[in-house]
Design a protein around this motif. Structure first.
Motif, mmCIF file in Angstrom:
data_model
loop_
_atom_site.group_PDB
_atom_site.id
_atom_site.type_symbol
_atom_site.label_atom_id
_atom_site.label_comp_id
_atom_site.label_asym_id
_atom_site.label_seq_id
_atom_site.Cartn_x
_atom_site.Cartn_y
_atom_site.Cartn_z
ATOM 1 N N PRO A 128 56.725 29.693 84.665
ATOM 2 C CA PRO A 128 55.705 29.026 85.480
ATOM 3 C C PRO A 128 54.372 29.775 85.488
ATOM 4 C CG PRO A 128 57.813 28.916 86.584
ATOM 5 C CD PRO A 128 58.009 29.814 85.400
ATOM 6 N N LEU A 129 54.400 31.111 85.465
ATOM 7 C CA LEU A 129 53.147 31.872 85.443
ATOM 8 C C LEU A 129 52.389 31.644 84.130
ATOM 9 C CD1 LEU A 129 51.267 33.814 86.884
ATOM 10 C CD2 LEU A 129 52.604 35.722 85.952
ATOM 11 N N ILE A 130 53.098 31.551 83.031
ATOM 12 C CA ILE A 130 52.460 31.227 81.753
ATOM 13 C C ILE A 130 51.834 29.837 81.819
ATOM 14 C CG2 ILE A 130 52.923 30.615 79.347
ATOM 15 C CD1 ILE A 130 52.805 33.558 79.590
ATOM 16 N N LYS A 131 52.552 28.869 82.404
ATOM 17 C CA LYS A 131 52.012 27.517 82.511
ATOM 18 C C LYS A 131 50.747 27.505 83.358
ATOM 19 C CE LYS A 131 54.047 24.171 81.208
ATOM 20 N NZ LYS A 131 54.046 23.414 79.925
ATOM 21 N N ALA A 132 50.728 28.298 84.414
ATOM 22 C CA ALA A 132 49.522 28.405 85.242
ATOM 23 C C ALA A 132 48.386 29.039 84.450
ATOM 24 C CB ALA A 132 49.821 29.214 86.501
ATOM 25 N N PHE A 143 50.431 32.632 94.199
ATOM 26 C CA PHE A 143 51.650 32.323 94.950
ATOM 27 C C PHE A 143 52.899 32.761 94.190
ATOM 28 C CE2 PHE A 143 55.110 29.713 96.501
ATOM 29 C CZ PHE A 143 54.960 29.837 97.882
ATOM 30 N N LEU A 144 52.930 32.509 92.888
ATOM 31 C CA LEU A 144 54.073 32.926 92.072
ATOM 32 C C LEU A 144 54.246 34.442 92.103
ATOM 33 C CD1 LEU A 144 53.497 30.588 88.997
ATOM 34 C CD2 LEU A 144 55.417 30.439 90.606
ATOM 35 N N LEU A 145 53.151 35.154 91.953
ATOM 36 C CA LEU A 145 53.204 36.615 91.961
ATOM 37 C C LEU A 145 53.660 37.137 93.324
ATOM 38 C CD1 LEU A 145 49.949 37.370 89.954
ATOM 39 C CD2 LEU A 145 52.296 37.787 89.184
ATOM 40 N N ALA A 146 53.193 36.509 94.385
ATOM 41 C CA ALA A 146 53.593 36.920 95.735
ATOM 42 C C ALA A 146 55.064 36.671 95.993
ATOM 43 C CB ALA A 146 52.749 36.182 96.772
ATOM 44 N N SER A 183 45.772 42.318 90.042
ATOM 45 C CA SER A 183 47.187 42.383 90.438
ATOM 46 C C SER A 183 47.984 43.349 89.565
ATOM 47 C CB SER A 183 47.793 40.978 90.375
ATOM 48 O OG SER A 183 47.103 40.082 91.214
ATOM 49 N N GLN A 184 47.268 44.166 88.794
ATOM 50 C CA GLN A 184 47.874 45.246 87.987
ATOM 51 C C GLN A 184 48.576 44.778 86.723
ATOM 52 O OE1 GLN A 184 47.025 48.389 89.063
ATOM 53 N NE2 GLN A 184 45.902 47.152 90.560
ATOM 54 N N ALA A 185 48.088 43.715 86.102
ATOM 55 C CA ALA A 185 48.595 43.353 84.777
ATOM 56 C C ALA A 185 48.238 44.459 83.791
ATOM 57 C CB ALA A 185 47.985 42.030 84.321
ATOM 58 N N ASP A 186 49.117 44.686 82.818
ATOM 59 C CA ASP A 186 48.910 45.744 81.816
ATOM 60 C C ASP A 186 47.971 45.230 80.725
ATOM 61 O OD1 ASP A 186 49.046 47.699 79.855
ATOM 62 O OD2 ASP A 186 51.182 48.072 80.154
ATOM 63 N N VAL A 187 46.759 45.779 80.697
ATOM 64 C CA VAL A 187 45.734 45.301 79.771
ATOM 65 C C VAL A 187 46.006 45.715 78.329
ATOM 66 C CG1 VAL A 187 44.197 47.293 79.991
ATOM 67 C CG2 VAL A 187 43.227 45.024 79.545
ATOM 68 N N ASN A 188 46.869 46.703 78.120
ATOM 69 C CA ASN A 188 47.075 47.247 76.774
ATOM 70 C C ASN A 188 48.355 46.769 76.086
ATOM 71 O OD1 ASN A 188 44.690 48.876 76.541
ATOM 72 N ND2 ASN A 188 45.587 50.254 78.060
ATOM 73 N N LEU A 189 49.093 45.879 76.706
ATOM 74 C CA LEU A 189 50.276 45.341 76.033
ATOM 75 C C LEU A 189 49.863 44.553 74.799
ATOM 76 C CD1 LEU A 189 52.490 44.094 79.004
ATOM 77 C CD2 LEU A 189 52.872 46.100 77.544
ATOM 78 N N THR A 190 50.720 44.558 73.784
ATOM 79 C CA THR A 190 50.452 43.794 72.564
ATOM 80 C C THR A 190 51.436 42.643 72.429
ATOM 81 O OG1 THR A 190 51.884 45.244 71.254
ATOM 82 C CG2 THR A 190 49.534 45.807 71.361
ATOM 83 N N ASP A 191 50.987 41.582 71.758
ATOM 84 C CA ASP A 191 51.902 40.476 71.480
ATOM 85 C C ASP A 191 52.644 40.757 70.173
ATOM 86 O OD1 ASP A 191 50.151 39.914 69.396
ATOM 87 O OD2 ASP A 191 49.413 38.038 70.235
ATOM 88 N N SER A 192 53.356 39.759 69.654
ATOM 89 C CA SER A 192 54.166 39.969 68.461
ATOM 90 C C SER A 192 53.324 40.219 67.215
ATOM 91 C CB SER A 192 55.089 38.765 68.233
ATOM 92 O OG SER A 192 54.343 37.564 68.189
ATOM 93 N N GLU A 193 52.011 39.976 67.292
ATOM 94 C CA GLU A 193 51.122 40.232 66.162
ATOM 95 C C GLU A 193 50.278 41.492 66.366
ATOM 96 O OE1 GLU A 193 48.938 36.595 65.810
ATOM 97 O OE2 GLU A 193 50.556 35.593 64.719
#
Length: 204
Positions: A128-132, A143-146, A183-193
């Motif tokens: 759901p967070l991805i859909k948002a 709301f989802l994060l909370a 909200s402290q998302a990790d800015v340095n994460l990488t995707d599969s590429e």
């Protein structure tokens, strides 16, 4: 209601594919109309030709009253669309920004038979967070994060496991991205590429 009480058939399919309850979910979304239809044995979880249930449609269109009666009368909040990405009701509500409906769905966690996982994945592996994030729905995301959504949980697609932050940056939803960073998302994460949020922001 007067038409129904006057003997109208309730088993006719609109456009050849949708029940009266499906049409109610698309249209008026009135609590009493939904209750009356269900009381007259219109299937609460019936599917139309596109694999949609009344609850899926009501969650998409923000029909809060109808969602309430559907859940009260036993609609399955975990029943996914058979096509179109396999969304569950919570994915639809998150994508279209209906916070109250997300709240209603998550409120069912006290009933073990109707448990809705805040990080449920659809057939595409989206939470759901991805859909948002795909549509920039900040209020829903907050709301989802909370309520326990994992902020950096990536998409489940094999070819591109993007985080919500990366999705937001790719689609230029920078207010949404800013909320995730606060909200402290990790800015340095990488995707599969091997791409980070900064790559997507620069690309956009």
């Amino acid at each position: 209601k007067l038409i129904m009480r006057s003997g109208a058939r309730l088993d006719e399919k609109g456009y050849g594919v949708r029940s009266i309850l499906h049409m109610t979910a698309c249209g008026c979304g009135i609590y009493d109309v939904g209750a009356l239809l269900i009381d007259r044995n219109v299937p609460v979880d019936g599917r139309d030709k596109a694999g949609e249930t009344p609850l899926l449609i009501a969650c998409k269109f923000g029909k809060t009253d109808l969602v309430s009666v559907l859940l009260e009368r036993g609609a399955n909040p975990n029943l996914a669309n058979k096509h179109a990405g396999g969304d569950m009701p919570i994915h639809r509500a998150a994508e279209f920004g209906h916070v109250k409906i997300v709240e209603m769905l998550l409120g069912l966690t006290l009933n073990k038979e109707k448990l809705v996982d805040v990080d449920s994945r659809n057939a595409n592996g989206d939470t759901p967070l991805i859909k948002a994030a795909l549509t920039g729905q900040i209020a829903v995301a907050r709301f989802l994060l909370a309520n326990g959504a994992v902020i950096d949980r990536p998409r489940g697609l094999e070819d591109k496991k993007q985080t919500p932050l990366q999705v937001a940056c790719q689609l230029d939803h920078y207010d949404f991205a800013g909320m995730l960073l606060e909200s402290q998302a990790d800015v340095n994460l990488t995707d599969s590429e091997g791409l980070t949020a900064l790559h997507y922001a620069a690309w956009g």
